[in-house]
Design a protein around this motif. Structure first.
Motif, mmCIF file in Angstrom:
data_model
loop_
_atom_site.group_PDB
_atom_site.id
_atom_site.type_symbol
_atom_site.label_atom_id
_atom_site.label_comp_id
_atom_site.label_asym_id
_atom_site.label_seq_id
_atom_site.Cartn_x
_atom_site.Cartn_y
_atom_site.Cartn_z
ATOM 1 N N ARG A 305 -7.190 -1.454 -0.316
ATOM 2 C CA ARG A 305 -6.564 -1.714 0.992
ATOM 3 C C ARG A 305 -5.221 -1.006 1.102
ATOM 4 N NH1 ARG A 305 -8.915 -6.809 0.333
ATOM 5 N NH2 ARG A 305 -7.031 -7.715 -0.558
ATOM 6 N N VAL A 309 -4.335 1.349 4.260
ATOM 7 C CA VAL A 309 -3.196 1.164 5.162
ATOM 8 C C VAL A 309 -2.290 2.391 5.110
ATOM 9 C CG1 VAL A 309 -1.235 -0.298 5.756
ATOM 10 C CG2 VAL A 309 -3.340 -1.342 4.920
ATOM 11 N N LEU A 322 -0.677 -2.791 12.698
ATOM 12 C CA LEU A 322 -0.627 -2.040 11.433
ATOM 13 C C LEU A 322 0.452 -2.610 10.524
ATOM 14 C CD1 LEU A 322 -2.055 0.328 10.087
ATOM 15 C CD2 LEU A 322 -0.357 1.857 11.122
ATOM 16 N N ARG A 325 -0.865 -5.711 8.821
ATOM 17 C CA ARG A 325 -1.708 -5.414 7.659
ATOM 18 C C ARG A 325 -0.864 -5.094 6.439
ATOM 19 N NH1 ARG A 325 -5.318 -0.640 9.590
ATOM 20 N NH2 ARG A 325 -5.991 -0.686 7.398
ATOM 21 N N ARG A 328 0.730 -8.345 5.024
ATOM 22 C CA ARG A 328 -0.238 -9.162 4.278
ATOM 23 C C ARG A 328 -0.542 -8.534 2.918
ATOM 24 N NH1 ARG A 328 -2.238 -9.584 9.518
ATOM 25 N NH2 ARG A 328 -3.766 -7.915 9.221
ATOM 26 N N LEU A 329 -0.558 -7.233 2.895
ATOM 27 C CA LEU A 329 -0.838 -6.532 1.642
ATOM 28 C C LEU A 329 0.258 -6.768 0.610
ATOM 29 C CD1 LEU A 329 -2.828 -4.558 0.300
ATOM 30 C CD2 LEU A 329 -1.482 -2.684 1.260
#
Length: 843
Positions: A305, A309, A322, A325, A328-329
């Motif tokens: 992931r 991203v 974006l 994301r 969260r990563l």
């Protein structure tokens, strides 16, 4: 025997089964075949063999035998993306066993957990397993468990502890006959070297391991992944992508481990991203993520992931979705203790800056900046980049420049561990953004002198430190000789119109071998060279001028030095300059095949080119000599075509520092003149004869005597050399650019073996001034190889030349040298209508 002598193990197992043994022995044979298929062949065939082995163990009534096979089956199922079934088999094996067998099964469960990215659980199993195996005196299995623990520790970022485990395992394997495991230990030494920043040592260990794995007949796909990681760190992203794609294709043909396929896809995704292909990176990362998810490998899926991203951030406009994301990563990677967490923080910080989410940007850039204090050099460079971005966002110039200095110093430290000219040049790419941040800040400050110093700080740095001469490697010399012979045979075959596929493949193999050997070359250590001293430069210029061109945010600027000052001129979009350069080069290439064409009709073309590359600075060059210092992407410019330079004494240099060093180059204690004539050139005999007549004594190599060994011996340390030969520039691999002699191509790799290059060198050959731009304003090619070896000046062509027109030009050039003129002055006086040749350096 399966790992120590796999071919023999396969034959013995098959022979055992052919003899129709009892269930216990048959279970052993089937398990051996299962291991061999699992590691080196068809995974489905492996699982089928292992299921039979479990049934046979049960028929034999041996719980110990059954537990051991269940462990082997569990690993195979995990590799087949059936993690739940695999762990169930391993759990059953642990429950059914005791003593040494229990410890061996526990070790394999720890290995499965490592594959799945469940590192803390893996460490728990491995610690208990190692204690039991060591106590039982089971050297082979204890060493294997210690090796896997080292890999887990590496994944968690504990490089020192991992290195200690690998060293212990290697000592233990040395007391056994386990050849495969011993080679794995060599591979792991390469891993540690890589993680501590020693790329040449890592490549050397991986090459050694690869050779020995091939001798054993045991393909190792994790070695491919490890080598790709080193290639990426070295700036060889395209090479890494090719390696990964080849391994993926081979793995598919073997119907091999799905776990390895997922890992190789992740490597390929990372390589494509660094190579500037975010679309391919995203596609490979999506495939890897899907496989990792099916395999239950959350740690690996999170890293896929991360690439996804990063790829989307490269090709899409920043958006709140974006950014979400990315945020969260960071939480996911933090929970997993990933050493790549700083990359996710840097990514989130960049996006937040773009979206003007200042507080979010500060939080994540601050977290990413922590990487500057620990870890490998290139990770610390990333930390300093995060710190520079923080300072830039806050408008803190002093802090920004401090971060840039620190980051650039780290890249320089890393670069000097490399002996390969190619790797030294490519390594500067890691500093590209830091250099741009500093330049942008100084551009806004309106201080051109400081901007020049920062531009020089990271221009042609690979030519700044003393060249690393390859050691007296007989195998390298033999490979270079074999390449010349193969190339000569290939040329003759093509001249006859016959196919030569075998010869072409052999040439490619030799090129790979030569390149691999030089990539392993280690650096000479710290270099105490200083940055540009503007005062010294201005004094050295006298009534001359030096114009250094630089590109900042797509705009070309000129920094004009002379008359005691540095002035800046904005020229315009660099895209316009590139278009005009390509148009001019195309026109000159066509004229090369028309004898006597001269510069007719080129005045208008030259004026357009001058407006695009020099702009208003062209009118301020004064009356004295000029030195042009272009960025890498403009080095192919036919500078003599520009009206402001055509009738002027001018030279081109990779950097202002390179010009100062060339100017100070020590003259040799001889007046030796060497003339070399390669085969197949019209009028070349007349050219050499005319030049030789100007000198009292010359060494002439031609008509069979112009062989690479003799030419290199004659060139080494001579005062003046003139080479008339066909030249080829290899944009795909610049260090294989060559001058074609009687016995084949004399490449840059050959020239790097000179103890000292000729003080002055004239290359009367096509494209001999061509240089490949790599890294941050670095250069690779014939001229770039010679300048660090003591050459003061070179005359060479930027495009193909017309053989007939060259003879009078070269004769007049040498006549000027005999009158005591510099190369640049002699070339100006002899140029006539020619616009293809330039003087490089200060000779």
């Amino acid at each position: 025997m399966a790992f120590a002598r796999p071919r023999q193990a396969m034959a013995v197992a098959q022979a055992m089964l052919a003899a129709r043994p009892g269930p216990y022995a048959a279970s052993l044979a089937r398990q051996t075949l299962g291991i061999l298929y699992r590691e080196f062949g068809d995974l489905d065939a492996a699982i089928a063999q292992l299921r039979q082995a479990v049934r046979l163990a049960r028929r034999a009534g041996s719980a110990d035998r059954e537990a051991d096979v269940l462990a082997t089956l569990g690993i195979a199922l995990v590799h087949r993306s059936r993690a739940t079934a695999g762990l169930k088999a391993l759990d059953a094996g642990v429950a059914r066993s005791d003593g040494v067998t229990w410890a061996r099964v526990l070790f394999r469960r720890g290995g499965a957990l490592w594959i799945l990215g469940r590192h803390r659980e893996a460490l728990d199993d491995l610690e208990r397993s190692i204690a039991a195996l060591v106590a039982a005196g089971d050297t082979v299995w204890a060493a294997r468990a210690i090796t896997i623990r080292g890999n887990v520790l590496l994944a968690l970022g504990s490089v020192g502890l991992a290195g200690a485990d690998f060293a212990t395992a290697q000592r233990m394997f040395a007391t056994t006959d386990q050849e495969h495991d011993s080679v794995v230990a060599i591979q792991n030494q390469g891993l540690v070297a890589f993680r501590t920043g020693d790329l040449p040592a890592a490549l050397a260990k991986f090459d050694e391991a690869d050779l020995r794995f091939k001798e054993l007949g045991t393909p190792m796909f994790d070695l491919v992944a490890d080598r790709c990681a080193v290639l990426l760190a070295a700036g060889l992203a395209r090479d890494a992508l090719e390696h990964a794609d080849f391994a993926l294709d081979y793995l598919a043909r073997l119907r091999g481990q799905a776990t390895r396929r997922a890992e190789l896809l992740l490597v390929a995704a990372r390589a494509a991203l660094i190579a500037g292909d975010p679309a391919v990176a995203g596609e490979r990362a999506r495939q890897a993520h899907a496989l990792f998810a099916r395999q239950g490998r959350a740690w690996w899926a999170a890293h896929a992931r991360l690439i996804l991203v990063q790829a989307d951030a490269t090709r899409l406009t920043p958006s709140p979705a974006l950014l979400g994301r990315a945020l969260r990563l960071t939480d996911q990677l933090a929970a997993q203790g990933s050493p790549d967490l700083w990359q996710a923080h840097l990514l989130a910080g960049r996006m937040a800056l773009a979206l003007r989410r200042t507080a979010v940007a500060e939080r994540h850039l601050s977290a990413a900046a922590e990487a500057r204090h620990r870890g490998p050099a290139l990770s610390r460079v990333g930390g300093w980049l995060a710190e520079a971005l923080r300072a830039d966002a806050a408008g803190r110039s002093r802090r920004l420049l401090h971060a840039c200095r620190k980051g650039l110093a780290l890249v320089e430290e890393h670069r000097l561990t490399l002996g390969s000219a190619e790797l030294r040049a490519l390594a500067t790419a890691h500093a590209a953004e830091l250099a741009t941040l500093a330049q942008r800040r100084h551009l806004r400050s309106g201080r051109p002198r400081v901007l020049l110093e920062w531009t020089e700080r990271w221009r042609a740095t690979a030519l700044a430190a003393p060249a690393v001469r390859p050691p007296d490697d007989r195998d390298l010399v033999a490979a270079l000789a074999a390449l010349r012979e193969t190339d000569a045979l290939l040329s003759r075959a093509r001249a006859r119109g016959t196919t030569a596929g075998t010869l072409d493949r052999e040439r490619q193999r030799l090129e790979r071998e030569i390149r691999a050997r030089t990539l392993r070359l280690e650096g000479a250590g710290p270099y105490t060279g200083q940055g540009l001293d503007c005062g010294r430069l201005l004094a050295a210029l006298g009534d001359g001028r030096l114009i250094e061109l630089t590109v900042i945010d797509g705009v070309l600027h000129a920094l004009l030095c002379g008359g005691g000052q540095v002035r800046r001129f904005e020229i315009g979009p660099v895209s316009d300059a590139l278009s005009e350069i390509e148009f001019a080069r195309s026109r000159l290439r066509r004229l090369a095949y028309v004898s006597g064409a001269g510069a007719h009709g080129l005045d208008r073309l030259g004026a357009r080119l001058e407006a695009a590359v020099l702009g208003p600075a062209a009118a301020t060059l004064g009356d004295g000599p000029v030195v042009v210092v272009p960025p890498g992407i403009l080095h192919g410019t036919p500078w003599a075509l520009l009206p402001a330079l055509r009738r002027r004494v001018f030279s081109v240099a990779p950097s202002a520092r390179a010009w100062l060093r060339a100017r100070a180059a020590e003259r040799p204690g001889n007046d030796e003149v060497v003339l070399v004539r390669g085969p197949g050139l019209l009028n070349s005999e007349e050219e050499v004869r005319s030049i030789a007549a100007l000198y009292e004594t010359t060494t002439v190599l031609q008509d069979g005597s112009a062989t690479a060994p003799d030419v290199l011996a004659a060139l080494d340390g001579c005062a003046l050399a003139h080479v008339v030969a066909h030249g080829t520039f290899r944009a795909d691999s610049p260090l294989f650019s060559a001058l074609h002699l009687d016995d084949g191509p004399l490449t840059v790799y050959d020239l790097q073996r000179l103890r000292r290059a000729p003080y002055r060198l004239i290359l009367s050959s096509c494209d001999s001034a061509q240089l490949a731009a790599v890294g941050v304003d670095e250069f690779l090619g014939l001229a770039a190889a010679l300048l660090p070896l003591g050459t003061a000046g070179i005359v060479a062509s930027v495009v193909p030349v017309n053989d007939a027109d060259v003879v009078p030009l070269m004769t007049a050039l040498h006549a000027g040298l005999r009158r005591g003129h510099s190369l640049a002055r002699a070339l100006r006086d002899s140029r006539g209508a020619d616009v293809t040749f330039i003087a490089i350096g200060a000779g």
